[in-house]
Design a protein around this motif. Structure first.
Motif, PDB file in Angstrom:
ATOM      1  N   ARG A  90      25.380 -13.168 -54.847  1.00 46.85           N
ATOM      2  CA  ARG A  90      24.463 -14.097 -54.196  1.00 46.85           C
ATOM      3  C   ARG A  90      24.571 -15.423 -54.929  1.00 46.85           C
ATOM      4  O   ARG A  90      24.825 -15.453 -56.123  1.00 46.85           O
ATOM      5  CB  ARG A  90      23.001 -13.603 -54.259  1.00 46.85           C
ATOM      6  CG  ARG A  90      22.750 -12.291 -53.536  1.00 46.85           C
ATOM      7  CD  ARG A  90      22.882 -12.453 -52.027  1.00 46.85           C
ATOM      8  NE  ARG A  90      22.659 -11.194 -51.333  1.00 46.85           N
ATOM      9  CZ  ARG A  90      23.613 -10.342 -50.979  1.00 46.85           C
ATOM     10  NH1 ARG A  90      24.879 -10.578 -51.294  1.00 46.85           N
ATOM     11  NH2 ARG A  90      23.331  -9.251 -50.318  1.00 46.85           N
TER      12      ARG A  90
ATOM     13  N   MET B 260      25.583  -8.823 -58.074  1.00 47.90           N
ATOM     14  CA  MET B 260      24.464  -7.947 -57.755  1.00 47.90           C
ATOM     15  C   MET B 260      24.774  -6.456 -57.852  1.00 47.90           C
ATOM     16  O   MET B 260      23.997  -5.698 -58.412  1.00 47.90           O
ATOM     17  CB  MET B 260      23.961  -8.257 -56.335  1.00 47.90           C
ATOM     18  CG  MET B 260      23.605  -9.717 -56.102  1.00 47.90           C
ATOM     19  SD  MET B 260      22.332 -10.353 -57.222  1.00 47.90           S
ATOM     20  CE  MET B 260      20.924  -9.429 -56.665  1.00 47.90           C
TER      21      MET B 260
ATOM     22  N   TYR C 272      23.295  -8.899 -62.526  1.00 52.41           N
ATOM     23  CA  TYR C 272      22.288  -7.893 -62.186  1.00 52.41           C
ATOM     24  C   TYR C 272      22.931  -6.521 -62.012  1.00 52.41           C
ATOM     25  O   TYR C 272      22.253  -5.508 -62.030  1.00 52.41           O
ATOM     26  CB  TYR C 272      21.549  -8.280 -60.901  1.00 52.41           C
ATOM     27  CG  TYR C 272      20.722  -9.522 -61.070  1.00 52.41           C
ATOM     28  CD1 TYR C 272      19.471  -9.454 -61.674  1.00 52.41           C
ATOM     29  CD2 TYR C 272      21.201 -10.758 -60.673  1.00 52.41           C
ATOM     30  CE1 TYR C 272      18.710 -10.605 -61.857  1.00 52.41           C
ATOM     31  CE2 TYR C 272      20.445 -11.910 -60.849  1.00 52.41           C
ATOM     32  CZ  TYR C 272      19.202 -11.814 -61.446  1.00 52.41           C
ATOM     33  OH  TYR C 272      18.457 -12.951 -61.632  1.00 52.41           O
ATOM     34  N   CYS C 273      24.229  -6.506 -61.852  1.00 50.22           N
ATOM     35  CA  CYS C 273      24.970  -5.273 -61.617  1.00 50.22           C
ATOM     36  C   CYS C 273      25.195  -4.526 -62.922  1.00 50.22           C
ATOM     37  O   CYS C 273      25.777  -5.073 -63.866  1.00 50.22           O
ATOM     38  CB  CYS C 273      26.315  -5.625 -60.977  1.00 50.22           C
ATOM     39  SG  CYS C 273      27.439  -4.233 -60.843  1.00 50.22           S
TER      40      CYS C 273
END
Length: 103
Positions: A35, A44, A79-80
């Motif tokens: 994103r 993500m 975030y992954c």
């Protein structure tokens, strides 16, 4: 996009509509979702179909994603969980993390 992003043995495409980098193999799709957030790119989620596991697709997606971010001067937010582990294994990518979010 320049050819220097293709540093992996797989053909990777940027599916801008779905906001993910993709590898298509054997009628399956492995991908890393991203994103855009302010001036950053946020990684993500990484997904590799079970039958394609162990071939290096996830790491190839991460390498490509970081190369894409570097080429486009985009600081990275992670975030992954897979990418977070990738950075621990390959700390040279830490320089691309947005210092506003990572210290």
């Amino acid at each position: 996009m320049s050819n220097n992003l293709q540093q992996t043995p797989f053909s990777i495409l940027n599916n801008k509509e779905n906001m993910r980098f993709e590898i298509h193999v054997e009628d399956e799709v492995a991908y890393l979702e991203y994103r855009m957030y302010k001036k950053d790119i946020a990684f993500m989620h990484t997904f590799v179909p079970e039958k394609l596991g162990g071939r290096g697709l996830a790491s190839s997606l991460a390498i490509y994603a970081f190369a894409y971010a570097k080429e486009h001067n985009l600081p990275v937010m992670v975030y992954c969980p897979y990418v977070a582990g990738f950075i621990k294994k390959y700390p040279e990518y830490k320089v691309q993390l947005d210092p506003q979010y990572y210290h």
